[in-house]
Structures are given as structure tokens and as C-alpha cells.
Scaffold this active site. Structure first.
Site, PDB file in Angstrom:
ATOM      1  CB  SER A  14      43.570  40.486  -0.377  1.00 24.93           C
ATOM      2  OG  SER A  14      42.844  39.282  -0.540  1.00 24.93           O
ATOM      3  CE1 TYR A  57      40.336  42.162   4.271  1.00 26.04           C
ATOM      4  CE2 TYR A  57      40.042  40.908   2.239  1.00 26.04           C
ATOM      5  CZ  TYR A  57      40.816  41.248   3.344  1.00 26.04           C
ATOM      6  OH  TYR A  57      42.065  40.685   3.497  1.00 26.04           O
TER       7      TYR A  57
HETATM    8  N1  LIG Z   1      44.615  35.586   6.255  1.00 28.86           N
HETATM    9  C1  LIG Z   1      44.250  35.706   4.985  1.00 28.86           C
HETATM   10  O1  LIG Z   1      43.649  34.779   4.391  1.00 28.86           O
HETATM   11  C2  LIG Z   1      44.593  36.969   4.223  1.00 28.86           C
HETATM   12  C3  LIG Z   1      44.505  36.934   2.813  1.00 28.86           C
HETATM   13  C4  LIG Z   1      44.825  38.075   2.080  1.00 28.86           C
HETATM   14  C5  LIG Z   1      45.218  39.225   2.747  1.00 28.86           C
HETATM   15  N2  LIG Z   1      45.285  39.239   4.116  1.00 28.86           N
HETATM   16  C6  LIG Z   1      45.706  40.487   4.760  1.00 28.86           C
HETATM   17  O2  LIG Z   1      46.863  40.228   5.526  1.00 28.86           O
HETATM   18  C7  LIG Z   1      46.983  41.195   6.563  1.00 28.86           C
HETATM   19  C8  LIG Z   1      47.314  40.505   7.871  1.00 28.86           C
HETATM   20  O3  LIG Z   1      46.224  39.675   8.232  1.00 28.86           O
HETATM   21  P1  LIG Z   1      46.396  38.281   8.986  1.00 28.86           P
HETATM   22  O4  LIG Z   1      45.624  37.290   8.204  1.00 28.86           O
HETATM   23  O5  LIG Z   1      47.831  38.007   9.286  1.00 28.86           O
HETATM   24  O6  LIG Z   1      45.537  38.589  10.312  1.00 28.86           O
HETATM   25  P2  LIG Z   1      45.795  38.337  11.872  1.00 28.86           P
HETATM   26  O7  LIG Z   1      46.480  37.041  12.127  1.00 28.86           O
HETATM   27  O8  LIG Z   1      44.452  38.537  12.502  1.00 28.86           O
HETATM   28  O9  LIG Z   1      46.779  39.525  12.298  1.00 28.86           O
HETATM   29  C9  LIG Z   1      46.366  40.870  12.258  1.00 28.86           C
HETATM   30  C10 LIG Z   1      47.431  41.770  12.871  1.00 28.86           C
HETATM   31  O10 LIG Z   1      47.011  43.134  12.685  1.00 28.86           O
HETATM   32  C11 LIG Z   1      46.972  43.804  13.954  1.00 28.86           C
HETATM   33  N3  LIG Z   1      45.881  44.777  13.918  1.00 28.86           N
HETATM   34  C12 LIG Z   1      44.552  44.535  13.663  1.00 28.86           C
HETATM   35  N4  LIG Z   1      43.851  45.678  13.772  1.00 28.86           N
HETATM   36  C13 LIG Z   1      44.728  46.653  14.102  1.00 28.86           C
HETATM   37  C14 LIG Z   1      44.608  48.050  14.359  1.00 28.86           C
HETATM   38  N5  LIG Z   1      43.410  48.677  14.366  1.00 28.86           N
HETATM   39  N6  LIG Z   1      45.720  48.762  14.669  1.00 28.86           N
HETATM   40  C15 LIG Z   1      46.932  48.146  14.709  1.00 28.86           C
HETATM   41  N7  LIG Z   1      47.110  46.832  14.472  1.00 28.86           N
HETATM   42  C16 LIG Z   1      46.012  46.094  14.180  1.00 28.86           C
HETATM   43  C17 LIG Z   1      46.759  42.679  14.979  1.00 28.86           C
HETATM   44  O11 LIG Z   1      47.262  43.015  16.284  1.00 28.86           O
HETATM   45  P3  LIG Z   1      46.323  43.652  17.456  1.00 28.86           P
HETATM   46  O12 LIG Z   1      45.034  42.898  17.442  1.00 28.86           O
HETATM   47  O13 LIG Z   1      47.121  43.527  18.714  1.00 28.86           O
HETATM   48  O14 LIG Z   1      46.172  45.086  17.069  1.00 28.86           O
HETATM   49  C18 LIG Z   1      47.620  41.569  14.366  1.00 28.86           C
HETATM   50  O15 LIG Z   1      48.982  41.757  14.702  1.00 28.86           O
HETATM   51  C19 LIG Z   1      45.670  41.986   6.558  1.00 28.86           C
HETATM   52  O16 LIG Z   1      45.854  43.225   5.901  1.00 28.86           O
HETATM   53  C20 LIG Z   1      44.731  41.081   5.767  1.00 28.86           C
HETATM   54  O17 LIG Z   1      43.693  41.830   5.149  1.00 28.86           O
HETATM   55  C21 LIG Z   1      44.986  38.144   4.859  1.00 28.86           C
END
Ligand SMILES: NC(=O)c1ccc[n+]([C@@H]2O[C@H](COP(=O)([O-])OP(=O)(O)OC[C@H]3O[C@@H](n4cnc5c(N)ncnc54)[C@H](OP(=O)(O)O)[C@@H]3O)[C@@H](O)[C@H]2O)c1
Length: 255
Positions: free
Chosen positions: A138, A148
Site C-alpha cells: 500500500s 497497518y
Molecule cells: N482497499 C484499499 O483501499 C486498499 C489500499 C491499499 C492496499 N490494500 C490492500 O489490498 C489487499 C486486499 O484488500 P481489499 O481492499 O480488497 O479488501 P476486501 O475487499 O475486504 O477483501 C479482503 C479479502 O481477504 C480475505 N481475507 C481477510 N482476512 C483473511 C484471513 N485471515 N485469511 C484468509 N483470507 C483473508 C477476505 O476473505 P474472507 O473474509 O472470506 O477470509 C477477502 O477475500 C489487502 O492486503 C489490503 O491491505 C487495500
């Protein structure tokens, strides 16, 4: 036919990777905790694209379940060509006031899982002389935004080191550093994002398209969009005292 393993492939950025890979005709291994949701996403991708989709139900904060995913990556009879370490979440609470157990769980998913799966994936890929690892970090990792941000700084630095070790092996490593992306992450953490202007938000499909273009170019750090490239540059090159003032937690008001 190539195979991609995506952690957190049922929602947000991970789902966008899964959809893109399926559309390209790649088979998939999807990892997440919610079994029903995994089955629904797999069924949809199979129907739409006719690819093979395997699901692994695993909580990546649990060591034994994480190991089962590492074992799948090491299975030479079913090679994985592309590994996307994407699963993650954020916490709403400030570090000192929050529960340490929740912090440790976040650390295990954001850092330890990336460490273990990169190790297993890289070893298997090096043996075959090809492959790519994408670790979703990120732009927060360039800031002073709490535990984070610290975890994401670790992911970026770790991936840079990995990329150096992988030179000449046919395997690449890329840290993807997005800004704000419209996914379920903030809602899941009960974060109010009303102060973030609409133009700051990225679309997950566009983000993934830009990320994969960077992977093809062999980029080690991918920061999609000009506006977040500028933000990352300012955070990385600016005086840290200013970065802390702008991005760090406000001191608690005393009454
Ligand atoms: N959204 C943003 O603004 C943003 C910005 C920069 C970076 N990111 C990064 O992008 C990545 C994806 O995030 P997202 O925004 O797409 O979030 P999201 O829509 O909440 O998706 C998260 C995914 O991770 C899985 N997950 C969460 N905890 C888990 C665990 N303990 N074991 C296995 N799977 C797990 C969830 O499935 P289950 O709940 O079924 O396990 C889901 O498939 C993360 O690393 C986040 O830090 C996000």
C-alpha cells in the site's frame, strides 16, 4: 495453461485479480476463510470463463492453515505460475488503545503469511525457472499511519529484497502499492471514509490492469496512477517530520 494462486480472491482487489486471470484463461487457486463465498466465486468464474478453479479454505493468521497453502504452492505436480499475496484487512483502533490480539492477527496476515507463501512460491518457481509473485502492499507503507502502515512498509521492503535475490532466475517479485481502492476493506473495519474525496478512490479492475502491466515490465514497486505516484514520491522524499505530521495519528485530546 498457467495457474495463479490468489489469497483473498473473493472480494475487492483479490477478486479483481481472479476475474482478470480467469478472463485470460488461467486456472485459479483461490484462498479465503468464507467457504460459501469461495464456492460462489469459483462457480461464477468457471461458468463465465471455463477455467479450472480450486478453492482452499484457510485463515492465513492460523499457522497450520497457512502451511496448507504453502504446501499447495510447493506441490510440483500442480505448479503455480503466479502468486498474488493479497489477503488483508485494516483495524479502526489506534494501536495503544486496541487489543493486542487483533494487532497480532493483522500482523500475521499482512506480514507472516506473505513471508511464508513467498518462500514456498519462490522456491517452486525457481525450480521451474519461471513465475511471478505480486505482494499487495500500500502507499500507506510510505507514511507514518500506524501498525497497518508499518506492516505495508515491511511488505514493500521485503519484496524489494526478494526481487534482488530472484534476479536471473526467471522469477519476478512486485510490490503493488495502491492508494484508496473501492472494496469491502473499510466497511469491514467499520471505518468512515466520508472525508476521502471521490477522485482519490481507485477502481479495483483498473488497478489490477495497471499492476499486471508493471509485472510484465518487471517493475519491483508498482504505484498505479500519476496522483498516487506523486503522493508516494512526496511521502518517500519529504522530511519525515512533515510526513509524520500529515499522516500520523493525532494526539489524544486531554480534558
Ligand atoms: N482497499 C484499499 O483501499 C486498499 C489500499 C491499499 C492496499 N490494500 C490492500 O489490498 C489487499 C486486499 O484488500 P481489499 O481492499 O480488497 O479488501 P476486501 O475487499 O475486504 O477483501 C479482503 C479479502 O481477504 C480475505 N481475507 C481477510 N482476512 C483473511 C484471513 N485471515 N485469511 C484468509 N483470507 C483473508 C477476505 O476473505 P474472507 O473474509 O472470506 O477470509 C477477502 O477475500 C489487502 O492486503 C489490503 O491491505 C487495500
Amino acid at each position: 495453461m498457467t495457474t495463479a494462486l490468489v489469497t483473498g480472491g473473493t472480494s475487492g482487489i483479490g477478486l479483481a485479480f481472479a476475474r482478470r486471470f480467469a478472463a485470460e484463461g488461467r486456472d485459479l487457486v483461490l484462498v479465503a476463510r468464507d467457504r460459501d463465498r469461495l464456492a460462489a466465486v469459483a462457480g461464477d468464474l468457471i461458468d463465465r470463463h471455463g477455467v479450472g478453479v480450486e478453492v482452499l479454505v484457510a485463515d492465513l493468521s492460523a499457522r497450520d492453515q497457512l502451511q496448507s497453502v504453502a504446501d499447495r504452492l510447493g506441490d510440483a505436480s500442480r505448479p503455480v505460475d503466479l502468486l498474488v499475496n493479497n489477503a488483508g484487512f485494516g483495524l479502526k483502533r489506534r494501536f495503544v488503545e486496541g487489543e493486542l490480539a487483533a494487532e497480532e492477527q493483522m500482523f500475521d496476515v499482512l506480514c507472516r503469511a506473505v513471508l511464508v507463501l513467498s518462500h514456498a512460491g519462490a522456491q517452486a518457481m525457481i525450480r521451474r525457472g519461471s513465475g511471478a509473485i505480486v505482494n499487495v502492499s500500500s502507499v500507506a507503507g510510505f507514511t507514518a499511519g500506524g501498525s497497518y502502515a508499518a506492516a505495508k512498509a515491511w511488505v514493500t521492503t521485503f519484496t524489494e529484497g526478494l526481487a534482488c535475490e530472484l534476479r536471473g532466475t526467471g522469477v519476478t517479485a512486485t510490490a503493488l502499492c495502491p492508494g484508496f481502492v473501492r472494496t469491502e476493506m473499510h466497511q469491514r473495519a467499520d471505518m468512515t471514509m466520508r472525508s476521502i474525496p471521490a477522485r482519490a478512490w481507485l477502481d479495483a479492475d483498473e488497478l489490477v490492469a495497471a499492476a499486471m502491466a508493471d509485472v510484465r515490465r518487471g517493475r519491483v514497486i508498482s504505484v498505479p496512477t500519476v496522483r498516487y505516484k506523486v503522493a508516494a514520491l512526496l511521502a518517500r522524499k519529504g522530511p519525515r517530520a512533515v510526513v509524520r505530521r500529515v499522516t500520523g495519528s493525532r494526539p489524544r485530546s486531554r480534558h
